[in-house]
Enzyme design. Structure first.
Site, PDB file in Angstrom:
ATOM      1  N   HIS A  80       0.816  -1.222   0.000  1.00  0.00           N
ATOM      2  CA  HIS A  80       0.000   0.000   0.000  1.00  0.00           C
ATOM      3  C   HIS A  80       0.848   1.269   0.000  1.00  0.00           C
ATOM      4  CE1 HIS A  80      -3.597  -2.314   0.300  1.00  0.00           C
ATOM      5  NE2 HIS A  80      -3.252  -2.849   1.470  1.00  0.00           N
ATOM      6  N   HIS A  86      -4.934  50.427 -20.918  1.00  0.00           N
ATOM      7  CA  HIS A  86      -4.351  49.434 -20.009  1.00  0.00           C
ATOM      8  C   HIS A  86      -2.851  49.335 -20.247  1.00  0.00           C
ATOM      9  CE1 HIS A  86      -3.957  45.427 -17.952  1.00  0.00           C
ATOM     10  NE2 HIS A  86      -4.841  46.016 -17.154  1.00  0.00           N
TER      11      HIS A  86
END
Length: 463
Positions: A288, A366
């Site tokens: 695991h 911008h």
């Protein structure tokens, strides 16, 4: 032909005892929506919290794969998840009134039977499959355990185990195709060695264990004291060792049942990657810990590749939709029409394009000295591409408008400058219902991901 995601047709409940707690457990499998994946719901706790079956939540791998999220635990999840993967299921909600599923006979057999009885059905969304293109590996230098994932035509798994004992030495098991899981792997039961059983009993664990849900290999002399402990723990009048080295009252289903069970565990643990895998897994001395560590590594690789998977198109070819066709669908007009072409369109996703030029109106104000495309307009452009996807789901798109409901998980990765060619991809996270679309959107430029966001919008008919 594309494969569809699968869930179950009906909910189904089964019960048994938890291996380590010995408590009665009730577990219900329920259908789940496309792209839901696997998840556990703790119905015994306040608020009925949900733990998604993901590798990132694995916290402990002693005696099983154990997950924890926000203090809520799910233990020994691997046998249940292996059954779901083994039946080609993608989406499943698992309601449970304890921290661990029932052990049943120590295999996935009873979970397979329950899910088949509930009925496996197709859903209306294509599967999300990770196609392995190169070898990926992980090795635990301390134990020598190693997992290798390589390209293959379908999901295959080989497990090679070597326990270094006379009673159980080297074994191999192979799953050539996932459709063989039910017959070849699902009935393989969990196992343990006698010295491990003694340790577990000393720590007051395996309260739900008996000789019908775990194979016990006797790797040491069975003392009188140990015999008495086992008789008491397993509620047996007598305990004996069979000629093949296992405790009595149980027949092996295969000579290599231990290797088959280790393969079962690999399938269950790699379910925590969160997506189907098209490739061959070779697991040497799997466990695991190495399984879930590899699952965590693979999940990160897949996430990174998905983010950086820049769509490539021959922009010299005629688009699927030019600006005129886009304006027939979208209500936007310059300077707020931010998609120039639609390059690809399916039921689930759309790919659009925008050429960013110095003549854009937003560059006037911008940062005129160092022009950068505003991030909010990048989101708007992604949403407009998604709007084409949503509005093509109705027969008269010119009579609908699309409104934002929610913007979430926004990230800006790179600046977008004059001269860049933006590619947008917006894909449905869930099917469109009641005019509401939930999408994952990406924007790319110069071969890089520049922005991403989750978008939710609703189409509404013009009054």
């Amino acid at each position: 032909m594309s494969k569809k995601q699968k869930t179950i047709a009906n909910e189904i409940t089964l019960s048994g005892v938890g291996l380590h707690t010995g408590n009665e457990v009730v577990m219900t499998f329920k259908p789940a929506a496309p792209n839901h994946g696997f998840a556990f719901k703790r119905v015994d706790l306040e608020g009925q919290p949900i733990i998604e079956a993901k590798a990132e939540y694995v916290t402990d791998t002693q005696r099983g794969t154990n997950m924890e999220k926000n203090g809520v635990q799910i233990n020994t999840s691997e046998h249940v998840l292996a059954a779901a993967v083994g039946l080609d299921i993608d989406n499943l909600l698992i309601e449970i009134n304890a921290s661990e599923p029932p052990i049943m006979d120590g295999s996935s057999k009873f979970f397979i039977e329950a899910l088949e009885k509930a009925g496996v059905v197709d859903q209306d969304v294509d599967i999300d499959e990770y196609v392995v293109k190169e070898i990926i590996s992980y090795k635990d230098e301390n134990t020598g355990s190693e997992i290798i994932l390589m390209p293959a035509d379908e999901y295959q798994v080989t497990a090679m185990v070597d326990f270094g004992t006379k009673v159980l030495g080297t074994q191999n098991a192979t799953l050539e195709r996932i459709s063989d899981f039910k017959e070849e792997i699902s009935s393989a039961r969990t196992f343990s060695f006698l010295h491990e059983i003694e340790m577990l009993l000393e720590h007051n664990l395996i309260k739900g264990g008996d000789l019908n849900n775990a194979i016990v290999y006797v790797d040491k002399e069975l003392s009188e004291d140990t015999t008495e402990k086992l008789k008491k723990a397993f509620k047996k009048d007598d305990i004996k060792i069979k000629p093949n080295g296992i405790l009595d009252n149980l027949e092996l289903r295969w000579a290599n049942e231990a290797a088959r069970h280790k393969l079962l565990d690999v399938v269950g643990d790699l379910a925590l990657v969160g997506t189907r895998i098209k490739g061959k897994v070779i697991a040497n001395k799997p466990g695991h810990l190495v399984n879930t560590t590899f699952a965590k590594k693979l999940a990160k690789i897949i996430k990174k590749e998905k983010r950086n998977n820049v769509p490539t198109y021959d922009l010299s070819q005629p688009p699927l939709m030019d600006i005129h066709k886009i304006m027939d669908i979208l209500p936007h007009r310059p300077p707020f029409l931010l998609v120039d072409r639609i390059l690809e369109l399916t039921d689930n996703y759309v790919v659009g394009m925008k050429n960013v030029t110095m003549n854009e109106d937003f560059f006037v104000g911008h940062f005129p000295g160092a022009p950068v495309m505003p991030g909010v307009l990048q989101i708007e452009a992604m949403a407009q591409a998604g709007g084409v996807l949503v509005l093509t789901s109705v027969p008269d798109p010119e009579n609908y408008l699309t409104y934002f409901m929610k913007i979430d998980k926004v990230k800006f990765k790179q600046k977008v400058l004059p001269g860049d060619t933006l590619i947008f991809k917006s894909e449905l996270i869930t099917p469109i219902r009641r005019g509401i679309a939930h999408m994952q959107a990406y924007a790319y430029a110069n071969g890089k991901l520049v922005a991403e966001a989750e978008l939710m919008a609703q189409i509404s008919k013009v009054k």
